[in-house]
Structures are given as structure tokens and as C-alpha cells.
Design an enzyme around this catalytic site. Structure first.
Site, PDB file in Angstrom:
ATOM      1  N   TYR A 156     -24.162 -14.999   2.263  1.00  0.00           N
ATOM      2  CA  TYR A 156     -25.458 -15.052   2.976  1.00  0.00           C
ATOM      3  C   TYR A 156     -25.303 -14.547   4.413  1.00  0.00           C
ATOM      4  CZ  TYR A 156     -29.911 -17.358   4.332  1.00  0.00           C
ATOM      5  OH  TYR A 156     -31.176 -17.645   4.766  1.00  0.00           O
ATOM      6  N   LYS A 160     -27.212 -11.403   6.049  1.00  0.00           N
ATOM      7  CA  LYS A 160     -28.153 -11.629   7.146  1.00  0.00           C
ATOM      8  C   LYS A 160     -27.700 -10.929   8.432  1.00  0.00           C
ATOM      9  CE  LYS A 160     -31.296 -14.137   5.034  1.00  0.00           C
ATOM     10  NZ  LYS A 160     -32.653 -13.604   4.820  1.00  0.00           N
TER      11      LYS A 160
HETATM   12  N1  CAA Z   1     -16.708 -27.625   7.234  1.00  0.00           N
HETATM   13  C1  CAA Z   1     -15.376 -27.646   6.962  1.00  0.00           C
HETATM   14  N2  CAA Z   1     -14.883 -27.916   5.771  1.00  0.00           N
HETATM   15  C2  CAA Z   1     -15.740 -28.199   4.785  1.00  0.00           C
HETATM   16  C3  CAA Z   1     -17.143 -28.196   4.976  1.00  0.00           C
HETATM   17  C4  CAA Z   1     -17.611 -27.911   6.279  1.00  0.00           C
HETATM   18  N3  CAA Z   1     -18.913 -27.883   6.556  1.00  0.00           N
HETATM   19  N4  CAA Z   1     -17.743 -28.480   3.805  1.00  0.00           N
HETATM   20  C5  CAA Z   1     -16.760 -28.656   2.898  1.00  0.00           C
HETATM   21  N5  CAA Z   1     -15.563 -28.494   3.515  1.00  0.00           N
HETATM   22  C6  CAA Z   1     -14.231 -28.592   2.895  1.00  0.00           C
HETATM   23  C7  CAA Z   1     -14.123 -29.719   1.888  1.00  0.00           C
HETATM   24  O1  CAA Z   1     -13.735 -30.893   2.525  1.00  0.00           O
HETATM   25  C8  CAA Z   1     -13.066 -29.200   0.939  1.00  0.00           C
HETATM   26  O2  CAA Z   1     -11.807 -29.339   1.526  1.00  0.00           O
HETATM   27  P1  CAA Z   1     -10.473 -29.380   0.606  1.00  0.00           P
HETATM   28  O3  CAA Z   1     -10.406 -28.080  -0.139  1.00  0.00           O
HETATM   29  O4  CAA Z   1      -9.395 -29.551   1.625  1.00  0.00           O
HETATM   30  O5  CAA Z   1     -10.678 -30.569  -0.282  1.00  0.00           O
HETATM   31  C9  CAA Z   1     -13.338 -27.695   0.902  1.00  0.00           C
HETATM   32  O6  CAA Z   1     -14.019 -27.404   2.136  1.00  0.00           O
HETATM   33  C10 CAA Z   1     -14.192 -27.258  -0.263  1.00  0.00           C
HETATM   34  O7  CAA Z   1     -15.290 -28.167  -0.321  1.00  0.00           O
HETATM   35  P2  CAA Z   1     -16.282 -28.155  -1.549  1.00  0.00           P
HETATM   36  O8  CAA Z   1     -15.505 -28.143  -2.839  1.00  0.00           O
HETATM   37  O9  CAA Z   1     -17.306 -29.221  -1.341  1.00  0.00           O
HETATM   38  O10 CAA Z   1     -16.920 -26.727  -1.321  1.00  0.00           O
HETATM   39  P3  CAA Z   1     -18.036 -26.030  -2.134  1.00  0.00           P
HETATM   40  O11 CAA Z   1     -17.555 -24.693  -2.549  1.00  0.00           O
HETATM   41  O12 CAA Z   1     -18.619 -26.915  -3.200  1.00  0.00           O
HETATM   42  O13 CAA Z   1     -19.143 -25.799  -1.022  1.00  0.00           O
HETATM   43  C11 CAA Z   1     -21.020 -26.400   0.240  1.00  0.00           C
HETATM   44  C12 CAA Z   1     -19.643 -26.837  -0.224  1.00  0.00           C
HETATM   45  C13 CAA Z   1     -21.980 -26.394  -0.973  1.00  0.00           C
HETATM   46  C14 CAA Z   1     -20.999 -25.009   0.831  1.00  0.00           C
HETATM   47  C15 CAA Z   1     -21.450 -27.408   1.249  1.00  0.00           C
HETATM   48  O14 CAA Z   1     -20.500 -27.413   2.303  1.00  0.00           O
HETATM   49  C16 CAA Z   1     -22.804 -27.070   1.831  1.00  0.00           C
HETATM   50  O15 CAA Z   1     -23.827 -27.237   1.205  1.00  0.00           O
HETATM   51  N6  CAA Z   1     -22.787 -26.614   3.084  1.00  0.00           N
HETATM   52  C17 CAA Z   1     -24.010 -26.246   3.787  1.00  0.00           C
HETATM   53  C18 CAA Z   1     -24.320 -24.809   3.524  1.00  0.00           C
HETATM   54  C19 CAA Z   1     -25.556 -24.441   4.265  1.00  0.00           C
HETATM   55  O16 CAA Z   1     -25.756 -24.779   5.428  1.00  0.00           O
HETATM   56  N7  CAA Z   1     -26.438 -23.705   3.596  1.00  0.00           N
HETATM   57  C20 CAA Z   1     -27.669 -23.339   4.200  1.00  0.00           C
HETATM   58  C21 CAA Z   1     -28.693 -23.201   3.134  1.00  0.00           C
HETATM   59  S1  CAA Z   1     -30.300 -22.962   3.827  1.00  0.00           S
HETATM   60  C22 CAA Z   1     -30.260 -21.433   4.430  1.00  0.00           C
HETATM   61  O17 CAA Z   1     -29.364 -20.672   4.239  1.00  0.00           O
HETATM   62  C23 CAA Z   1     -31.433 -21.059   5.276  1.00  0.00           C
HETATM   63  C24 CAA Z   1     -30.989 -20.571   6.576  1.00  0.00           C
HETATM   64  O18 CAA Z   1     -31.120 -19.396   6.862  1.00  0.00           O
HETATM   65  C25 CAA Z   1     -30.426 -21.516   7.584  1.00  0.00           C
END
Ligand code: CAA
Length: 249
Positions: A156, A160
Site C-alpha cells: 500500500y 500510495k
Molecule cells: N510494529 C512492529 N512490529 C509489529 C507490529 C507493529 N505495528 N505489528 C506486528 N508486529 C510484529 C509482531 O509482534 C510479530 O513479531 P514476531 O514475528 O517477532 O512474532 C511480527 O511483527 C508479525 O506480526 P503478525 O504475524 O501479527 O503480522 P501480520 O502479517 O499478521 O500483520 C498487521 C499484522 C495485520 C499488519 C497488523 O500489524 C495491522 O493491522 N497493522 C495496521 C496496518 C494498518 O495501519 N493498516 C491501515 C489500513 S487503513 C488504510 O490503509 C487507510 C489509510 O490510508 C491510512
């Protein structure tokens, strides 16, 4: 008929989503002939009913914005049935969030095609008629996450950020032809896309927004309508951040 004697035609892509709906309503309220592009027919039909009930009778046009020829066919149809697109709002977009180490090629490809190739596809089909009439407005809806890093959004963020790259160069190429090209970079707005983020993750994100809340769709739509106006003719190649102070630079 001279331009000023008719309504300016404004095409919003991805119009049936939260931001798109607010944009269409604002454009109609401000006197534009707004046209809604949609992808999913069933969603569009429901949207159309709700819009009509709210007093908005908006022509709907189907296209898959990730497909160059599909966009071409839509623009041709609009040109025949309504006229030249004066204002294009590249708003359609999707997310396929996930850590990069687990990101599939399909999730990369889908987001790049829907969020970035779409901007090329739509601009490409409207730009020459705009140049011919020496007037046009293109507004690319990017994101705060194209300006900064967001865990889980490599696809994304790349799309963007690329959108504003397109804005800047296209803006200078068409500046002398009466066509402006600008980017809006919304932060976290209260749309289905943001509400799809896990609640605990979203709560953490909201804590990082100095204004202390999600943005409203009308707050983005208001700027779209201004940039679409004739009076915004000296603004081009710009990137407007609307993010509640989450990213200042
Ligand atoms: N920062 C640092 N580390 C993180 C993290 C973060 N924010 N989130 C997860 N991690 C870590 C986890 O602890 C995990 O660590 P280990 O491998 O050491 O265990 C690792 O990263 C992987 O975590 P997940 O298995 O949970 O990762 P995932 O692939 O399932 O993804 C995610 C997680 C779905 C991306 C989740 O972090 C999330 O939803 N994040 C927010 C994303 C976001 O802001 N999206 C915006 C959508 S809206 C939009 O896009 C509109 C706009 O323009 C703003």
C-alpha cells in the site's frame, strides 16, 4: 455551450466506498455533475438506492480501474453519454495488509494494480480531452502511509507513494494546458477500510493522532471539492496532508 454555462463533470473512482460517497455528495452539493465509478454491481445498486433516498441522483459507470481497457471503455461511454470528464478523482483503493516476510506476490500485485496502475489508467484516458479543452483537474487520493512508514503496508505504501510521484511529474507536464494535478494524503478516516484494522491495533493507532480521533470523510471531501474548483488553478503538483497531526514534516 461554453464551459461556464454548464456543470463541470467530475468522475470519482471507487465512489461507492466511504470516502467516495462523501466526495460525490460534496461535489453534487457544490454544483458539479458528479459521476460514480464502481466495481461491484450489487454494492453499486444498494448505494444507488441509498443515494436516491438521500436526494442524490448520480450516474453510475462500471469499470475495473486496474484494467486499462476497462477504464478506456468507461471513459468512452461517459464521453458519449455525458461529455468530457473535467475533473477526475482517483479514489479507488484496496488494502491487503501483512508483514512483508509473509506478503504474497498476489497481495503485492493486487494493491499495486488497484491503487497505482489505476491512476495511470484513468489519467491516461482523460488527459488528452482535458488538454484539448485547455481545462482539467486531477486529484489523486494517496495516504499518510505513502508519506511515512506503516508496519504491514509495504504494498500500500509503495502504491500510495508512487501516486504522488505520478502527480508531481504529470502536473508539470500539463501545467501550461490549464490542467492541474494534485494529491491528497488522508490519515486514518472513519471508513470501512480503517474499521477493518483489528480493534486493538486501531486503538493504538488513534493514540498516535494528536487531534485525538479518526478523520471524517467530509473533511477529505471538502478539500476535493475545493481542488476541483476553477479557483484552485494555481495549485498544482501539491500534496495535501489531512491526518490530524499524525505525520508532520
Ligand atoms: N510494529 C512492529 N512490529 C509489529 C507490529 C507493529 N505495528 N505489528 C506486528 N508486529 C510484529 C509482531 O509482534 C510479530 O513479531 P514476531 O514475528 O517477532 O512474532 C511480527 O511483527 C508479525 O506480526 P503478525 O504475524 O501479527 O503480522 P501480520 O502479517 O499478521 O500483520 C498487521 C499484522 C495485520 C499488519 C497488523 O500489524 C495491522 O493491522 N497493522 C495496521 C496496518 C494498518 O495501519 N493498516 C491501515 C489500513 S487503513 C488504510 O490503509 C487507510 C489509510 O490510508 C491510512
Amino acid at each position: 455551450m461554453k464551459k461556464d454555462e454548464r456543470k463541470y463533470v467530475a468522475l470519482v473512482t471507487g465512489a461507492t466506498g466511504g470516502l467516495g460517497t462523501a466526495m460525490v455528495k460534496h461535489l453534487v452539493d457544490d454544483g458539479y455533475l458528479a459521476i460514480a465509478n464502481y466495481h461491484t454491481r450489487s454494492k453499486a445498486e444498494k448505494w444507488n438506492e441509498e443515494m436516491k433516498a438521500a436526494g442524490y441522483d448520480v450516474p453510475l459507470y462500471h469499470a475495473d480501474v486496474s484494467d486499462y481497457d476497462s477504464v478506456g471503455a468507461m471513459i468512452e461511454k461517459i464521453q458519449k453519454e455525458i461529455g468530457t470528464v473535467d475533473i477526475l478523482v482517483n479514489n479507488a483503493g484496496i488494502t491487503r495488509d501483512g508483514a512483508f516476510k509473509k506478503m504474497s506476490f498476489e497481495n503485492w500485485d493486487a494493491v499495486l494494480k488497484t491503487n497505482l496502475y489505476s491512476a495511470f489508467n484513468c489519467c491516461s484516458h482523460v488527459i488528452n480531452p482535458m488538454i484539448d479543452q485547455q481545462y482539467g483537474r486531477i486529484i489523486n487520493i494517496s495516504s499518510v502511509n505513502g508519506q511515512r512508514a506503516q508496519f504491514g503496508q509495504v504494498n500500500y505504501a509503495a502504491a500510495k507513494a508512487g501516486m504522488h510521484g505520478l502527480t508531481k511529474t504529470l502536473a508539470i507536464e500539463v501545467a501550461s494546458k490549464g490542467v492541474t494535478v494534485n494529491t491528497i494524503s488522508p490519515g486514518y478516516i472513519g471508513t470501512d477500510m480503517v474499521m477493518a484494522v483489528a480493534e486493538e491495533v486501531r486503538a493504538q493507532i488513534i493514540k498516535t493522532i494528536p487531534v485525538g480521533r479518526l478523520g471524517g470523510t467530509y473533511e477529505i471531501a471538502h478539500l476535493v471539492s475545493f481542488l476541483a474548483s476553477k479557483d484552485a488553478g494555481f495549485i498544482t503538483g501539491a500534496n495535501y496532508a489531512i491526518n490530524g497531526g499524525q505525520h508532520v514534516y
